[in-house]
Design a protein around this motif. Structure first.
Motif, PDB file in Angstrom:
ATOM      1  N   LEU A  81       0.858  -1.190   0.000  1.00  0.00           N
ATOM      2  CA  LEU A  81       0.000   0.000   0.000  1.00  0.00           C
ATOM      3  C   LEU A  81       0.892   1.236   0.000  1.00  0.00           C
ATOM      4  N   PHE A  82       0.630   2.164  -0.916  1.00  0.00           N
ATOM      5  CA  PHE A  82       1.353   3.431  -0.897  1.00  0.00           C
ATOM      6  C   PHE A  82       0.673   4.382   0.068  1.00  0.00           C
ATOM      7  N   THR A  83       1.465   4.930   0.974  1.00  0.00           N
ATOM      8  CA  THR A  83       0.961   5.863   1.984  1.00  0.00           C
ATOM      9  C   THR A  83       2.119   6.708   2.512  1.00  0.00           C
ATOM     10  N   PRO A  84       1.865   7.988   2.822  1.00  0.00           N
ATOM     11  CA  PRO A  84       2.945   8.807   3.404  1.00  0.00           C
ATOM     12  C   PRO A  84       3.459   8.225   4.725  1.00  0.00           C
ATOM     13  N   SER A  85       2.659   7.365   5.375  1.00  0.00           N
ATOM     14  CA  SER A  85       3.084   6.779   6.654  1.00  0.00           C
ATOM     15  C   SER A  85       3.986   5.562   6.486  1.00  0.00           C
ATOM     16  N   CYS A 107      -3.159   1.762  -4.680  1.00  0.00           N
ATOM     17  CA  CYS A 107      -3.115   3.223  -4.702  1.00  0.00           C
ATOM     18  C   CYS A 107      -4.246   3.769  -3.845  1.00  0.00           C
ATOM     19  N   GLY A 108      -3.905   4.488  -2.800  1.00  0.00           N
ATOM     20  CA  GLY A 108      -4.926   5.119  -1.972  1.00  0.00           C
ATOM     21  C   GLY A 108      -5.391   6.431  -2.580  1.00  0.00           C
ATOM     22  N   ARG A 109      -6.489   6.929  -2.062  1.00  0.00           N
ATOM     23  CA  ARG A 109      -7.041   8.268  -2.408  1.00  0.00           C
ATOM     24  C   ARG A 109      -7.701   8.811  -1.150  1.00  0.00           C
ATOM     25  N   VAL A 126       4.466   1.600   1.996  1.00  0.00           N
ATOM     26  CA  VAL A 126       5.633   2.283   1.438  1.00  0.00           C
ATOM     27  C   VAL A 126       5.271   3.709   1.053  1.00  0.00           C
ATOM     28  N   SER A 127       6.214   4.618   1.321  1.00  0.00           N
ATOM     29  CA  SER A 127       6.022   6.030   0.975  1.00  0.00           C
ATOM     30  C   SER A 127       6.965   6.432  -0.148  1.00  0.00           C
ATOM     31  N   LEU A 128       6.503   7.341  -1.004  1.00  0.00           N
ATOM     32  CA  LEU A 128       7.355   7.857  -2.075  1.00  0.00           C
ATOM     33  C   LEU A 128       8.263   8.966  -1.554  1.00  0.00           C
ATOM     34  N   LEU A 133       0.754  13.508  -1.633  1.00  0.00           N
ATOM     35  CA  LEU A 133       0.191  13.566  -2.984  1.00  0.00           C
ATOM     36  C   LEU A 133      -1.310  13.320  -2.889  1.00  0.00           C
ATOM     37  N   ALA A 134      -2.008  13.480  -4.020  1.00  0.00           N
ATOM     38  CA  ALA A 134      -3.455  13.265  -4.004  1.00  0.00           C
ATOM     39  C   ALA A 134      -3.805  11.784  -4.040  1.00  0.00           C
ATOM     40  N   GLY A 135      -2.890  10.962  -4.546  1.00  0.00           N
ATOM     41  CA  GLY A 135      -3.170   9.532  -4.658  1.00  0.00           C
ATOM     42  C   GLY A 135      -1.893   8.729  -4.819  1.00  0.00           C
TER      43      GLY A 135
HETATM   44  N1  SAM Z   1      -4.337  11.681   5.073  1.00  0.00           N
HETATM   45  C1  SAM Z   1      -3.135  11.058   4.588  1.00  0.00           C
HETATM   46  C2  SAM Z   1      -1.964  11.421   5.495  1.00  0.00           C
HETATM   47  O1  SAM Z   1      -2.006  12.477   6.109  1.00  0.00           O
HETATM   48  O2  SAM Z   1      -0.994  10.647   5.537  1.00  0.00           O
HETATM   49  C3  SAM Z   1      -2.837  11.485   3.168  1.00  0.00           C
HETATM   50  C4  SAM Z   1      -3.767  10.901   2.174  1.00  0.00           C
HETATM   51  S1  SAM Z   1      -3.346  11.298   0.515  1.00  0.00           S
HETATM   52  C5  SAM Z   1      -4.229  12.777   0.250  1.00  0.00           C
HETATM   53  C6  SAM Z   1      -4.239  10.120  -0.441  1.00  0.00           C
HETATM   54  C7  SAM Z   1      -3.459   8.916  -0.884  1.00  0.00           C
HETATM   55  O3  SAM Z   1      -2.382   9.324  -1.701  1.00  0.00           O
HETATM   56  C8  SAM Z   1      -2.814   8.086   0.206  1.00  0.00           C
HETATM   57  O4  SAM Z   1      -3.736   7.178   0.762  1.00  0.00           O
HETATM   58  C9  SAM Z   1      -1.709   7.378  -0.535  1.00  0.00           C
HETATM   59  O5  SAM Z   1      -2.152   6.214  -1.183  1.00  0.00           O
HETATM   60  C10 SAM Z   1      -1.304   8.406  -1.584  1.00  0.00           C
HETATM   61  N2  SAM Z   1      -0.105   9.158  -1.200  1.00  0.00           N
HETATM   62  C11 SAM Z   1      -0.037  10.478  -0.910  1.00  0.00           C
HETATM   63  N3  SAM Z   1       1.206  10.840  -0.610  1.00  0.00           N
HETATM   64  C12 SAM Z   1       1.978   9.741  -0.724  1.00  0.00           C
HETATM   65  C13 SAM Z   1       3.349   9.478  -0.526  1.00  0.00           C
HETATM   66  N4  SAM Z   1       4.203  10.418  -0.142  1.00  0.00           N
HETATM   67  N5  SAM Z   1       3.798   8.217  -0.733  1.00  0.00           N
HETATM   68  C14 SAM Z   1       2.948   7.241  -1.102  1.00  0.00           C
HETATM   69  N6  SAM Z   1       1.620   7.434  -1.301  1.00  0.00           N
HETATM   70  C15 SAM Z   1       1.133   8.661  -1.109  1.00  0.00           C
END
Ligand code: SAM
Length: 224
Positions: A81-85, A107-109, A126-128, A133-135
């Motif tokens: 799962l891609f996520t900033p966390s 890909c999350g949104r 994993v985070s980029l 980002l928006a997704g």
């Molecule tokens: N509320 C979340 C947070 O504060 O961490 C951010 C959600 S972001 C608007 C929507 C989606 O974009 C995330 O679920 C993720 O899949 C993707 N995304 C955004 N930034 C990312 C990053 N730096 N690395 C990987 N995925 C990212």
């Protein structure tokens, strides 16, 4: 290798997958990319994918049910799962994935994904990078490109992927090509010397200097 992508925006990948080495690798059968449209697993007449967060707060959260339907048939794959966390994606992440037969990139949104999906259906977050980002689509495209070029036969000269930034924990040295002089911009003399030992020393020195200046964290040995 087969890469599955779970996304709300399947059309997003037409560009990245239709161009350059990605397109060639797909055409040559080195990598197969299967795009799964999450909307097909949406709930109810409106194929709903998101709902308001329990406990209140802004934005919407991706629901368990559509992701469960999309990911359960992919349980035999490594599900990312891609996520900033998540942990930052680096070259070693891509090396690891490139040795796998099947990887799924989710890909999350919105505000992100219901934690129960992560707890039960995801192997790795994993985070980029340290920005939002928006997704997850941009991250998935980056992963596909980075992994694909590691697969045998994709990059013309296999030496290229063995000698590049991050391979020995260093950034790559500056590179130059013809002409040797452009106006008053000259190529470093050592590169024209034909002395391979001197050239190798110069390159290593440049790699170290660059890494120390820009990414001391990569050295991790106190020299930065
Ligand atoms: N509320 C979340 C947070 O504060 O961490 C951010 C959600 S972001 C608007 C929507 C989606 O974009 C995330 O679920 C993720 O899949 C993707 N995304 C955004 N930034 C990312 C990053 N730096 N690395 C990987 N995925 C990212």
């Amino acid at each position: 290798m087969r890469v599955h992508v779970v996304t709300m925006f399947p059309g997003w990948f037409d560009g990245p997958l239709g161009t350059s080495i990605g397109a060639r690798a797909i055409e040559d059968g080195v990598v197969e990319v299967v795009i799964h449209d999450l909307r097909e697993h949406g709930v109810g007449r409106h194929r709903q994918l998101d709902d308001a967060p329990f406990g209140g707060g802004p934005g919407m959260v991706m629901m368990v049910e559509p992701l469960s339907r999309a990911l359960t048939p992919l349980a035999h794959t490594h599900r990312v799962l891609f996520t900033p966390s998540g942990r930052p994606m680096d070259q070693s992440t891509l090396d690891r994935w490139s040795a796998m037969a099947e990887v799924t990139l989710v890909c999350g949104r919105y505000e992100g994904v219901d934690q129960r999906v992560i707890d039960h259906l995801i192997d790795e977050e994993v985070s980029l990078g340290d920005y939002v980002l928006a997704g997850g689509e941009v991250a998935a495209a980056a992963a596909i490109e980075g992994v694909t070029r590691l697969l045998p036969g994709v990059v013309g000269n296999p030496e290229s992927v063995r000698h590049e930034s991050f391979r020995d924990g260093l950034l790559e040295e500056p590179v130059y090509t013809r002409p040797a002089v452009f106006g008053d911009w000259a190529v470093p003399e050592v590169l024209l010397s034909g002395d391979h030992a001197r050239i190798e020393d110069w390159r290593r020195e440049q790699r170290l200097k660059r890494t120390r200046d820009r990414r001391p964290d990569l050295l991790g040995d106190g020299t930065g």
